[in-house]
Design a protein around this motif. Sequence first.
Motif, mmCIF file in Angstrom:
data_model
loop_
_atom_site.group_PDB
_atom_site.id
_atom_site.type_symbol
_atom_site.label_atom_id
_atom_site.label_comp_id
_atom_site.label_asym_id
_atom_site.label_seq_id
_atom_site.Cartn_x
_atom_site.Cartn_y
_atom_site.Cartn_z
ATOM 1 N N LEU A 98 0.827 -1.213 0.000
ATOM 2 C CA LEU A 98 0.000 0.000 0.000
ATOM 3 C C LEU A 98 0.861 1.264 0.000
ATOM 4 O O LEU A 98 0.548 2.236 -0.706
ATOM 5 C CB LEU A 98 -0.915 0.002 1.221
ATOM 6 C CG LEU A 98 -2.184 -0.842 1.146
ATOM 7 C CD1 LEU A 98 -2.925 -0.766 2.474
ATOM 8 C CD2 LEU A 98 -3.077 -0.385 0.003
ATOM 9 N N ILE A 99 1.946 1.258 0.770
ATOM 10 C CA ILE A 99 2.829 2.431 0.818
ATOM 11 C C ILE A 99 3.467 2.671 -0.547
ATOM 12 O O ILE A 99 3.489 3.811 -1.047
ATOM 13 C CB ILE A 99 3.903 2.234 1.907
ATOM 14 C CG1 ILE A 99 3.259 2.297 3.291
ATOM 15 C CG2 ILE A 99 5.005 3.295 1.785
ATOM 16 C CD1 ILE A 99 4.192 1.913 4.419
ATOM 17 N N ALA A 100 3.997 1.610 -1.166
ATOM 18 C CA ALA A 100 4.648 1.763 -2.463
ATOM 19 C C ALA A 100 3.656 2.201 -3.535
ATOM 20 O O ALA A 100 3.927 3.123 -4.316
ATOM 21 C CB ALA A 100 5.322 0.452 -2.860
ATOM 22 N N LEU A 122 1.020 6.655 -6.817
ATOM 23 C CA LEU A 122 -0.241 7.245 -7.258
ATOM 24 C C LEU A 122 -0.336 8.732 -6.923
ATOM 25 O O LEU A 122 -0.866 9.523 -7.715
ATOM 26 C CB LEU A 122 -1.401 6.490 -6.612
ATOM 27 C CG LEU A 122 -2.822 6.830 -7.063
ATOM 28 C CD1 LEU A 122 -3.003 6.577 -8.557
ATOM 29 C CD2 LEU A 122 -3.838 6.023 -6.265
ATOM 30 N N PHE A 123 0.213 9.141 -5.781
ATOM 31 C CA PHE A 123 -0.027 10.504 -5.292
ATOM 32 C C PHE A 123 1.194 11.424 -5.334
ATOM 33 O O PHE A 123 1.034 12.644 -5.255
ATOM 34 C CB PHE A 123 -0.560 10.453 -3.854
ATOM 35 C CG PHE A 123 -1.905 9.803 -3.741
ATOM 36 C CD1 PHE A 123 -3.037 10.415 -4.266
ATOM 37 C CD2 PHE A 123 -2.058 8.577 -3.124
ATOM 38 C CE1 PHE A 123 -4.288 9.820 -4.160
ATOM 39 C CE2 PHE A 123 -3.308 7.962 -3.013
ATOM 40 C CZ PHE A 123 -4.421 8.597 -3.538
ATOM 41 N N PHE A 124 2.408 10.887 -5.443
ATOM 42 C CA PHE A 124 3.607 11.725 -5.398
ATOM 43 C C PHE A 124 4.235 11.834 -6.787
ATOM 44 O O PHE A 124 4.246 10.865 -7.558
ATOM 45 C CB PHE A 124 4.642 11.172 -4.426
ATOM 46 C CG PHE A 124 4.186 11.161 -2.980
ATOM 47 C CD1 PHE A 124 3.148 11.953 -2.551
ATOM 48 C CD2 PHE A 124 4.825 10.357 -2.051
ATOM 49 C CE1 PHE A 124 2.731 11.952 -1.229
ATOM 50 C CE2 PHE A 124 4.421 10.335 -0.724
ATOM 51 C CZ PHE A 124 3.369 11.128 -0.311
ATOM 52 N N ALA A 125 4.793 13.005 -7.079
ATOM 53 C CA ALA A 125 5.466 13.208 -8.363
ATOM 54 C C ALA A 125 6.799 12.474 -8.416
ATOM 55 O O ALA A 125 7.193 11.968 -9.476
ATOM 56 C CB ALA A 125 5.671 14.702 -8.613
ATOM 57 N N GLN A 126 7.510 12.427 -7.316
ATOM 58 C CA GLN A 126 8.795 11.738 -7.237
ATOM 59 C C GLN A 126 8.722 10.714 -6.087
ATOM 60 O O GLN A 126 9.177 10.983 -4.978
ATOM 61 C CB GLN A 126 9.939 12.739 -7.009
ATOM 62 C CG GLN A 126 10.177 13.696 -8.165
ATOM 63 C CD GLN A 126 10.619 12.974 -9.429
ATOM 64 O OE1 GLN A 126 11.333 11.974 -9.381
ATOM 65 N NE2 GLN A 126 10.186 13.485 -10.588
ATOM 66 N N PRO A 127 8.157 9.559 -6.346
ATOM 67 C CA PRO A 127 7.845 8.629 -5.252
ATOM 68 C C PRO A 127 8.937 7.592 -4.969
ATOM 69 O O PRO A 127 8.720 6.715 -4.130
ATOM 70 C CB PRO A 127 6.598 7.923 -5.776
ATOM 71 C CG PRO A 127 6.841 7.826 -7.248
ATOM 72 C CD PRO A 127 7.580 9.095 -7.624
ATOM 73 N N TYR A 128 10.085 7.678 -5.657
ATOM 74 C CA TYR A 128 11.047 6.575 -5.590
ATOM 75 C C TYR A 128 11.431 6.223 -4.156
ATOM 76 O O TYR A 128 11.455 5.048 -3.775
ATOM 77 C CB TYR A 128 12.304 6.907 -6.400
ATOM 78 C CG TYR A 128 13.357 5.831 -6.324
ATOM 79 C CD1 TYR A 128 13.210 4.623 -7.001
ATOM 80 C CD2 TYR A 128 14.517 6.025 -5.561
ATOM 81 C CE1 TYR A 128 14.169 3.630 -6.927
ATOM 82 C CE2 TYR A 128 15.480 5.027 -5.476
ATOM 83 C CZ TYR A 128 15.306 3.842 -6.164
ATOM 84 O OH TYR A 128 16.252 2.859 -6.072
ATOM 85 N N ALA A 184 10.971 2.534 0.494
ATOM 86 C CA ALA A 184 10.557 2.305 1.879
ATOM 87 C C ALA A 184 9.486 1.212 1.947
ATOM 88 O O ALA A 184 9.530 0.322 2.818
ATOM 89 C CB ALA A 184 10.035 3.599 2.494
ATOM 90 N N GLY A 185 8.519 1.256 1.015
ATOM 91 C CA GLY A 185 7.494 0.225 0.981
ATOM 92 C C GLY A 185 8.072 -1.152 0.713
ATOM 93 O O GLY A 185 7.639 -2.145 1.312
ATOM 94 N N ARG A 186 9.065 -1.227 -0.170
ATOM 95 C CA ARG A 186 9.701 -2.501 -0.472
ATOM 96 C C ARG A 186 10.464 -3.045 0.737
ATOM 97 O O ARG A 186 10.476 -4.249 0.991
ATOM 98 C CB ARG A 186 10.646 -2.343 -1.668
ATOM 99 C CG ARG A 186 9.956 -2.045 -2.973
ATOM 100 C CD ARG A 186 9.147 -3.230 -3.456
ATOM 101 N NE ARG A 186 10.029 -4.298 -3.930
ATOM 102 C CZ ARG A 186 9.669 -5.559 -4.085
ATOM 103 N NH1 ARG A 186 8.455 -5.941 -3.764
ATOM 104 N NH2 ARG A 186 10.531 -6.452 -4.542
ATOM 105 N N TYR A 210 2.128 0.604 -11.412
ATOM 106 C CA TYR A 210 2.082 0.513 -9.951
ATOM 107 C C TYR A 210 0.884 -0.284 -9.442
ATOM 108 O O TYR A 210 0.722 -0.466 -8.233
ATOM 109 C CB TYR A 210 2.067 1.914 -9.322
ATOM 110 C CG TYR A 210 1.024 2.842 -9.889
ATOM 111 C CD1 TYR A 210 -0.297 2.771 -9.463
ATOM 112 C CD2 TYR A 210 1.364 3.798 -10.849
ATOM 113 C CE1 TYR A 210 -1.265 3.627 -9.979
ATOM 114 C CE2 TYR A 210 0.399 4.659 -11.377
ATOM 115 C CZ TYR A 210 -0.904 4.562 -10.939
ATOM 116 O OH TYR A 210 -1.849 5.406 -11.454
ATOM 117 N N ALA A 211 0.042 -0.787 -10.348
ATOM 118 C CA ALA A 211 -1.148 -1.530 -9.912
ATOM 119 C C ALA A 211 -0.769 -2.783 -9.120
ATOM 120 O O ALA A 211 -1.501 -3.208 -8.219
ATOM 121 C CB ALA A 211 -1.991 -1.912 -11.122
ATOM 122 N N LEU A 212 0.366 -3.371 -9.450
ATOM 123 C CA LEU A 212 0.755 -4.615 -8.757
ATOM 124 C C LEU A 212 0.966 -4.395 -7.260
ATOM 125 O O LEU A 212 0.780 -5.320 -6.458
ATOM 126 C CB LEU A 212 2.006 -5.215 -9.390
ATOM 127 C CG LEU A 212 3.306 -4.430 -9.306
ATOM 128 C CD1 LEU A 212 4.123 -4.845 -8.090
ATOM 129 C CD2 LEU A 212 4.133 -4.650 -10.564
#
Length: 418
Positions: free
Chosen positions: A88-90, A95-101, A106-108, A166-168
């Motif tokens: 969910l975090i990843a 989905l919501f951040f322009a630069q989410p890397y 962190a989610g991984r 990012y759907a996965l």
Amino acid sequence: MKTKPSDRVLFALSLVPLIMVLGNSMVIPVLPAIANEYDLSALDTGLLITLFSVPAGAIIPFAGFLSDRIGRKKVIIAALVLYGAGGLIAGGAALFFAQPYAWIVAGRIIQGIGAAGTSPIAMALIGDLYPPEHRGRAFGVIESANAFGKVLSPVLGSLLALIAWYALFFAFPLLIVPALWAIARWVKEAETEAPPPFAKYKQDAVNVFRKQGRWLFISFLLGATQMFFLFGMLFYLAEALDNYTSLSGPVRGLFLALPLLSLTVISAWVGNIIGQKVERMKTFLVSGTSLTAVICTILPFTAHPIAIIALLFAGGIGAGFVLPCLNALITSAVGKAERGIVTSLYSSVRFLGIAAGPAVFGALMGRPFLLFWGTSAFCLLLALLTARFIHRPAQIKSKHGHRRLLLKPLPLVHKDSG
């Protein structure tokens, strides 16, 4: 006398490794899309695999220790929740951040920590619940579920990427729901006895490795090497498909999945065989490791994807010979009190093999003879060490008439008959 649990218990526990293996294998097909979306380097995208596997490998021993003291089921349920939360975090960051890397990383990492308490602890729980004569079949089913997850994940990841790359990540929390329900409802674990003082627990674990460390060390290396080869070859095959074909994402995922069918089928078959004829374990271990060595000897002479798929299909047979036998041997090596930590250390080493495979294969892609012949030589060495130090198991009857699994000259079943 310990009775065999119902088949639905094994089904519930088999969902755990199936979901866990999706954590890496489902992400591999979308790595190019992530790299293109955010202009990432190969190192940056590779970290999305490494930073799942390394934390999992590091945390697994702690998860095993915790499961020995508070119970396996509690650890598995908490770990699955953490695993879904990381997804969910990843996904939410993408989905919501322009630069989410950074948030995806962190989610991984959170997912990797959650993975540490899933499949390894389920394996220890099977050792607790099933009598020795039924463990072979149970571990064959578990390894087949693990392999089926590897078969399913490239196709599923590629199909989900048609919606959005990012759907996965959102699929992970959805997938854990049926597993949580089945484990909570069907898996009944005996009440955890008051754990021994930590000093005694530590001493008992040390004694296990002092007495049986030589063959356990070889077994750990056998499992890690199979994971190293398997995930390294998946990476190698993905590169070959990219260089030599123009296949669409889902079709490419299907080709990546095909070689793993052999691992799925053979693992189930070997599990049934060793459940009835435990003395064949050593033959399977030596044969499977030798087959991997032969395949690695041939690989430098071919670069066509079809030939690589055929050789990797044969490699799945070798892994299918080895992995169920290792699961049964290692979980039967100690009593219930130390089973969690020993099986978790084994799983930790397997995760490190998974983490190293793509990195080493990528670094040595331009030096195939060094890569494959070096792997072949190491596999041959392991086959020789297996033949020399892992003595052929045999089933005998105890004075109570129960069958026990022995690894001469040291018993695989602890005196508590757990």
